[in-house]
Each structure stands twice: as structure tokens, then as C-alpha cells.
Design a protein around this motif. Structure first.
Motif, PDB file in Angstrom:
ATOM      1  N   GLU A  13       0.770  -1.166  -0.094  1.00 35.11           N
ATOM      2  CA  GLU A  13       0.110   0.119  -0.010  1.00 35.11           C
ATOM      3  C   GLU A  13       0.956   1.098  -0.023  1.00 35.11           C
ATOM      4  OE1 GLU A  13      -1.815  -2.807   3.329  1.00 35.11           O
ATOM      5  OE2 GLU A  13       0.096  -2.206   2.351  1.00 35.11           O
ATOM      6  N   ILE A  14       0.406   2.222  -0.778  1.00 34.26           N
ATOM      7  CA  ILE A  14       1.249   3.523  -0.857  1.00 34.26           C
ATOM      8  C   ILE A  14       0.319   4.520  -0.333  1.00 34.26           C
ATOM      9  CG2 ILE A  14       2.341   4.976  -2.484  1.00 34.26           C
ATOM     10  CD1 ILE A  14       2.469   2.350  -4.376  1.00 34.26           C
ATOM     11  N   GLY A  15       1.058   5.679   0.342  1.00 37.98           N
ATOM     12  CA  GLY A  15       0.384   6.944   0.573  1.00 37.98           C
ATOM     13  C   GLY A  15      -0.495   7.202   1.707  1.00 37.98           C
ATOM     14  N   GLN A  16      -0.967   8.307   1.658  1.00 40.63           N
ATOM     15  CA  GLN A  16      -1.619   8.964   2.908  1.00 40.63           C
ATOM     16  C   GLN A  16      -3.009   8.154   3.388  1.00 40.63           C
ATOM     17  OE1 GLN A  16      -1.730  13.235   3.211  1.00 40.63           O
ATOM     18  NE2 GLN A  16       0.030  13.397   1.606  1.00 40.63           N
ATOM     19  N   VAL A  17      -3.632   7.302   2.369  1.00 42.90           N
ATOM     20  CA  VAL A  17      -4.787   6.691   2.442  1.00 42.90           C
ATOM     21  C   VAL A  17      -4.526   5.311   2.105  1.00 42.90           C
ATOM     22  CG1 VAL A  17      -6.286   8.582   2.414  1.00 42.90           C
ATOM     23  CG2 VAL A  17      -5.705   7.704   0.484  1.00 42.90           C
ATOM     24  N   GLN A  18      -3.193   4.843   1.927  1.00 46.71           N
ATOM     25  CA  GLN A  18      -2.669   3.546   1.900  1.00 46.71           C
ATOM     26  C   GLN A  18      -3.582   2.635   0.634  1.00 46.71           C
ATOM     27  OE1 GLN A  18       0.167   1.785   4.394  1.00 46.71           O
ATOM     28  NE2 GLN A  18       0.162   3.692   3.286  1.00 46.71           N
ATOM     29  N   MET A  19      -3.296   3.035  -0.426  1.00 49.39           N
ATOM     30  CA  MET A  19      -3.950   2.479  -1.666  1.00 49.39           C
ATOM     31  C   MET A  19      -2.801   1.335  -2.505  1.00 49.39           C
ATOM     32  SD  MET A  19      -6.521   5.201  -3.205  1.00 49.39           S
ATOM     33  CE  MET A  19      -7.158   4.048  -4.368  1.00 49.39           C
ATOM     34  N   LEU A  20      -3.399   0.407  -2.864  1.00 46.27           N
ATOM     35  CA  LEU A  20      -2.592  -0.396  -3.639  1.00 46.27           C
ATOM     36  C   LEU A  20      -2.467   0.083  -5.205  1.00 46.27           C
ATOM     37  CD1 LEU A  20      -4.160  -3.582  -2.323  1.00 46.27           C
ATOM     38  CD2 LEU A  20      -1.761  -2.947  -2.100  1.00 46.27           C
ATOM     39  N   PRO A  21      -1.350  -0.495  -5.891  1.00 44.75           N
ATOM     40  CA  PRO A  21      -1.262   0.063  -7.193  1.00 44.75           C
ATOM     41  C   PRO A  21      -2.287   0.123  -8.326  1.00 44.75           C
ATOM     42  CG  PRO A  21       0.818  -0.915  -6.406  1.00 44.75           C
ATOM     43  CD  PRO A  21      -0.515  -1.133  -5.267  1.00 44.75           C
ATOM     44  N   GLU A  22      -3.218  -1.063  -8.368  1.00 45.98           N
ATOM     45  CA  GLU A  22      -3.991  -1.260  -9.190  1.00 45.98           C
ATOM     46  C   GLU A  22      -5.146  -0.191  -8.954  1.00 45.98           C
ATOM     47  OE1 GLU A  22      -5.228  -5.483 -11.168  1.00 45.98           O
ATOM     48  OE2 GLU A  22      -5.511  -5.229  -9.108  1.00 45.98           O
ATOM     49  N   ASP A  23      -5.664   0.095  -7.506  1.00 46.28           N
ATOM     50  CA  ASP A  23      -6.529   1.184  -7.209  1.00 46.28           C
ATOM     51  C   ASP A  23      -5.975   2.598  -7.413  1.00 46.28           C
ATOM     52  OD1 ASP A  23      -8.225  -0.918  -6.405  1.00 46.28           O
ATOM     53  OD2 ASP A  23      -7.523  -0.978  -4.590  1.00 46.28           O
ATOM     54  N   ILE A  24      -4.755   2.783  -7.362  1.00 43.99           N
ATOM     55  CA  ILE A  24      -4.398   4.043  -7.612  1.00 43.99           C
ATOM     56  C   ILE A  24      -4.552   4.296  -9.140  1.00 43.99           C
ATOM     57  CG2 ILE A  24      -2.397   5.311  -7.679  1.00 43.99           C
ATOM     58  CD1 ILE A  24      -1.249   3.997  -5.380  1.00 43.99           C
ATOM     59  N   ILE A  25      -4.234   3.126 -10.119  1.00 43.40           N
ATOM     60  CA  ILE A  25      -4.201   3.603 -11.550  1.00 43.40           C
ATOM     61  C   ILE A  25      -5.716   3.653 -11.808  1.00 43.40           C
ATOM     62  CG2 ILE A  25      -4.003   2.336 -13.748  1.00 43.40           C
ATOM     63  CD1 ILE A  25      -1.377   0.934 -12.446  1.00 43.40           C
ATOM     64  N   GLU A  26      -6.550   2.983 -11.238  1.00 44.73           N
ATOM     65  CA  GLU A  26      -8.117   3.173 -11.757  1.00 44.73           C
ATOM     66  C   GLU A  26      -8.717   4.338 -11.142  1.00 44.73           C
ATOM     67  OE1 GLU A  26     -11.958   0.081 -12.077  1.00 44.73           O
ATOM     68  OE2 GLU A  26     -10.144  -0.815 -11.007  1.00 44.73           O
ATOM     69  N   TYR A  27      -8.183   4.594  -9.647  1.00 43.88           N
ATOM     70  CA  TYR A  27      -9.271   5.670  -9.192  1.00 43.88           C
ATOM     71  C   TYR A  27      -8.334   6.882  -8.782  1.00 43.88           C
ATOM     72  CZ  TYR A  27     -12.446   1.657  -8.690  1.00 43.88           C
ATOM     73  OH  TYR A  27     -13.096   0.590  -8.974  1.00 43.88           O
ATOM     74  N   GLY A  28      -7.297   6.999  -9.059  1.00 42.84           N
ATOM     75  CA  GLY A  28      -6.155   7.856  -8.721  1.00 42.84           C
ATOM     76  C   GLY A  28      -6.590   9.358  -9.455  1.00 42.84           C
ATOM     77  N   VAL A  29      -6.574  10.529  -8.491  1.00 42.99           N
ATOM     78  CA  VAL A  29      -7.232  11.671  -9.210  1.00 42.99           C
ATOM     79  C   VAL A  29      -6.025  12.610  -8.857  1.00 42.99           C
ATOM     80  CG1 VAL A  29      -9.043  13.664  -8.955  1.00 42.99           C
ATOM     81  CG2 VAL A  29      -9.584  11.072  -8.646  1.00 42.99           C
ATOM     82  N   ASP A  30      -5.641  13.534  -9.690  1.00 42.09           N
ATOM     83  CA  ASP A  30      -4.750  14.610  -9.750  1.00 42.09           C
ATOM     84  C   ASP A  30      -5.336  15.673  -8.953  1.00 42.09           C
ATOM     85  OD1 ASP A  30      -2.625  16.350  -9.781  1.00 42.09           O
ATOM     86  OD2 ASP A  30      -2.792  16.509 -11.878  1.00 42.09           O
TER      87      ASP A  30
END
Length: 399
Positions: A187-204
Motif C-alpha cells: 500500500e502506498i500513500g496517505q490513504v494506503q492504496m494499492l497500485p491497481e486502485d491508484i491507477i483506476e481511481y487516482g485523481v490529480d
């Protein structure tokens, strides 16, 4: 935290992730020589459209991290009661910092709610519980963690897709294979997301052209809102509300998830709201008694199901939902005077007795999970005890 979004909370498994290893993956799907395994992963990444140079750069210095394997094998179990966990996790300091963060990023939170329907307290509560608002994000090298778990043959179908997604993030310059760190399960980041979810739901969220959940609170807020909406969040509806249950005779057997009751049904039984009732009396609502009839009581609405998608631990989810209500202005719960629960050995003994009576309690592990709560409620009802789902010494003795 363990869920489709996060995998590290002790207490839960990894069933929320359903991606499978492609049937035609080149090289061993897991195990064996690490070099051969990585060559297979590179070939699969290239077949998905990643350039060979990027795939090579992403995995060039990858190695097995034995600390990751140790963490994976030694996941603890969630043995705290609701009062113990909620009082520790929803601390005065977290309340203060969470309130400040909602003020500091008010514009971002307003945009998140306008676009995704998720209110600021809900996002902020997860933000606080996952990483203390970004202060504790994990120090495991993310690429090595995912290589380790994908190579390990215990659950490659869960982690190989995450490894491939991490390589895709490298191609977007959103992950540095040498420097990006996070939790032991990737998990990565301040809300602990996995790479697949970051790619699908990531917002700039901050408009810099990248989704960087480690350093950008705006990105983390907007991405969390987008992900929560994807789980089925119902905009404008409540998620949890503290209630008072009348003393004396009460149908406690109707408590628990999925009982088909509405707000109107509960109010007709004498249940009252401590912080104001929802506008609609027809909303489906479940009565939650995390420590039985003597402890705090809540009505959980359809949006509470999103918490169970985020994390399958009942104690964590009720605490997270309660934290969000507090950030939204609700008063502190009435802790009540719950009956003494069972220790580990006694809980295992109870589970054995329940299983012997034909109840499905899962593993005999001393954990008060959903199966044990349901079985407890059924046996309490059979024995003429208040069927609140909270195991006590009296129930154990009666069995």
C-alpha cells in the motif's frame, strides 16, 4: 489496512481482491529462481504495453525482502473490544488534527463532495486511522514488497497484478522503484492504496499532472473520495448514528447486520437517536451492539456497507464510522456498562461448543467474528437470554 483498498490491518484476510494471474503468464507464476520469475513478469508487462526499458528499470534491482515475508506470516488478530479500540484510535489528538485538516483543505473536500458525493468527515476518518494524516505511511520499499509477495507462492494471484500495476506506475513517473516506500503489503500513500486502485481511481487533486498519494494531501483526498464512490457510496445519506435502546424487554435478536429493519421499525420499538434522527424514516437500518446491550448502540445505514468493503474487521469499521460521525459534530458515545467479555481461551471453548451444535463459526481462533456473533445470538435466543450477540461467561456456562 486489509481490504480492497488496503491489505495491512491485522484481523482480516485479503478476499476483497479478486484479480487472477493471467493463464498465459510467461515464466513461473510464483516461486523458483528469482531471475526467471522477474523475466516472466517483465515479459507480461511488455505484453500489456509497457516499454521494455521501463519494465527493466522497474525490476532491475528488485530483491526479496524477508521482513515482508515475516510480516505476512505473523499477521496478528484483532482481539481488542470496540471500547478499547475506539477509545485508542479516536483520540482527542486525532479529533483535533482531523478538524484542522478539514479546515486546511476545505476547498479540496468541497470539491470531493461535489464530484463524488463523499463528505469530508468520512474521508478524514480513514485518513487519520490509516496513516495519522500521512505521518505514518510505512518504510518498506514498495517494489521489493510486491516482488516478494508475488514471488511467494502463498497468494500470487493477489499480488502479481499489483506488481504489474506498480510497473505501470513507474511508466507514469508516479512510482520510483528505488525510493517509493509504503506498507509491507504494497500500500502506498496517505490513504494506503494499492497500485491497481491508484491507477483506476487516482485523481490529480493538486493539478501537477501526477497522482502522488505520498506527498499530496489533495491527491489523497480526491482519490479516496473517488474510490469510496466506486464502492457504492450513496450521496446525502447517513452511515452511522448512535442510538439509545429502551431498558426492559427488547427484541435484541433483531440486532446485527442484514435484519431487514428500517428507521421507522426501530423508532416504533422505542429506539431514540442521540444526535438527531435522519430525515427519512424509511431508510434501511441495522442495530449494532458491538459490546452487547450494556455498551454503545448504533444504527448502521446502507453506507455502512462501504466501510465493510474498505475493511472486513467489524471493530475497525464501526470505529471508523463512529470517528467520521464525531468529525461531523456528533457527541462522544455513551460507553454504558457492558458485561465482561470472554478471554481468549474461553472464547475458543465457546466456539468449540457452538461448532458442536452445528453453527459455522469459522476457525476456532478466539476471535469474535461475524459467524461467532450470529451463533451466539442464536444460542442466546434458544436459551432465553437477551440475544445481543455478546458472548459472556453466563452463556458459556449454560452451553
Amino acid at each position: 489496512m486489509t481490504s480492497k483498498l488496503t491489505l495491512a490491518l491485522v484481523a482480516t484476510g485479503l478476499a476483497a481482491i479478486t484479480a487472477a494471474v493471467p493463464a498465459r503468464a510467461q515464466g513461473p507464476a510464483c516461486g523458483g529462481d528469482l531471475g526467471s520469475f522477474l523475466n516472466g513478469v517483465k515479459a507480461e508487462a511488455v505484453a500489456k504495453g509497457i516499454s521494455p526499458d521501463v519494465a527493466d528499470r522497474a525490476l532491475r534491482n528488485a530483491s526479496i525482502d524477508n521482513k515482508v515475508l515475516s510480516r505476512d506470516r505473523a499477521q496478528g488478530v484483532f482481539r481488542q473490544t470496540f471500547l478499547e479500540f475506539s477509545q485508542r484510535s479516536v483520540s482527542g489528538n486525532r479529533m483535533q488534527v482531523g478538524t484542522k485538516r478539514m479546515q486546511q483543505y476545505a476547498d479540496t473536500f468541497a470539491r470531493a463532495e461535489a464530484e463524488y458525493g463523499v463528505p469530508a468527515p468520512v474521508i478524514t476518518a480513514f485518513w487519520g486511522l490509516e496513516t495519522d494524516f500521512g505521518a505514518v505511511q510505512g518504510d518498506f520499499n514498495t517494489m521489493n514488497a510486491l516482488v516478494t509477495l508475488a514471488h511467494d507462492c502463498r497468494r500470487p494471484e493477489l499480488f502479481r497484478p499489483q506488481l504489474l500495476a506498480a510497473i505501470e506506475m513507474v511508466s507514469h513517473d508516479d512510482l520510483d522503484p528505488a525510493r517509493t516506500t509504503g506498507a509491507w503489503a504494497g500500500e502506498i500513500g496517505q490513504v494506503q492504496m494499492l497500485p491497481e486502485d491508484i491507477i483506476e481511481y487516482g485523481v490529480d487533486g493538486d493539478g501537477d499532472g501526477h497522482v502522488t498519494l505520498k506527498t499530496s494531501s489533495e491527491d489523497a483526498i480526491m482519490t479516496a473520495a473517488n474510490f469510496i464512490r466506486s464502492l457504492g457510496w450513496r450521496a446525502g445519506e447517513p452511515w452511522l448514528a448512535e442510538v439509545s435502546v429502551p431498558s426492559g424487554q427488547f427484541p435484541y435478536e433483531k440486532s446485527g447486520l442484514g435484519q431487514g429493519m428500517t428507521v421507522n421499525d426501530w423508532t416504533a420499538l422505542g429506539v431514540t437517536f442521540r444526535n438527531g434522527a435522519p430525515t427519512s424514516q424509511n431508510l434501511p437500518a441495522d442495530l449494532l451492539l458491538p459490546q452487547g446491550r450494556g455498551g454503545p448502540a448504533f444504527l448502521a445505514f446502507q453506507n455502512f456497507g462501504i466501510y465493510l468493503e474498505w475493511n472486513q474487521s467489524f471493530i475497525y469499521t464501526v470505529s471508523a464510522a463512529y470517528f467520521a460521525t464525531r468529525l461531523g459534530g456528533a457527541q462522544r458515545y455513551d460507553a454504558g456498562n457492558p458485561a465482561q467479555g470472554l478471554g481468549d481461551a474461553a472464547m475458543k471453548q465457546l466456539q468449540e461448543k457452538l461448532a458442536a451444535r452445528g453453527h459455522d463459526v469459522g476457525d476456532i481462533d478466539g476471535i469474535l467474528g461475524a459467524g461467532t456473533r450470529a451463533a451466539t445470538r442464536a444460542e442466546q435466543l434458544r436459551l432465553g437470554l437477551p440475544a445481543d450477540g455478546w458472548p459472556t461467561a453466563e452463556l458459556l456456562n449454560r452451553l
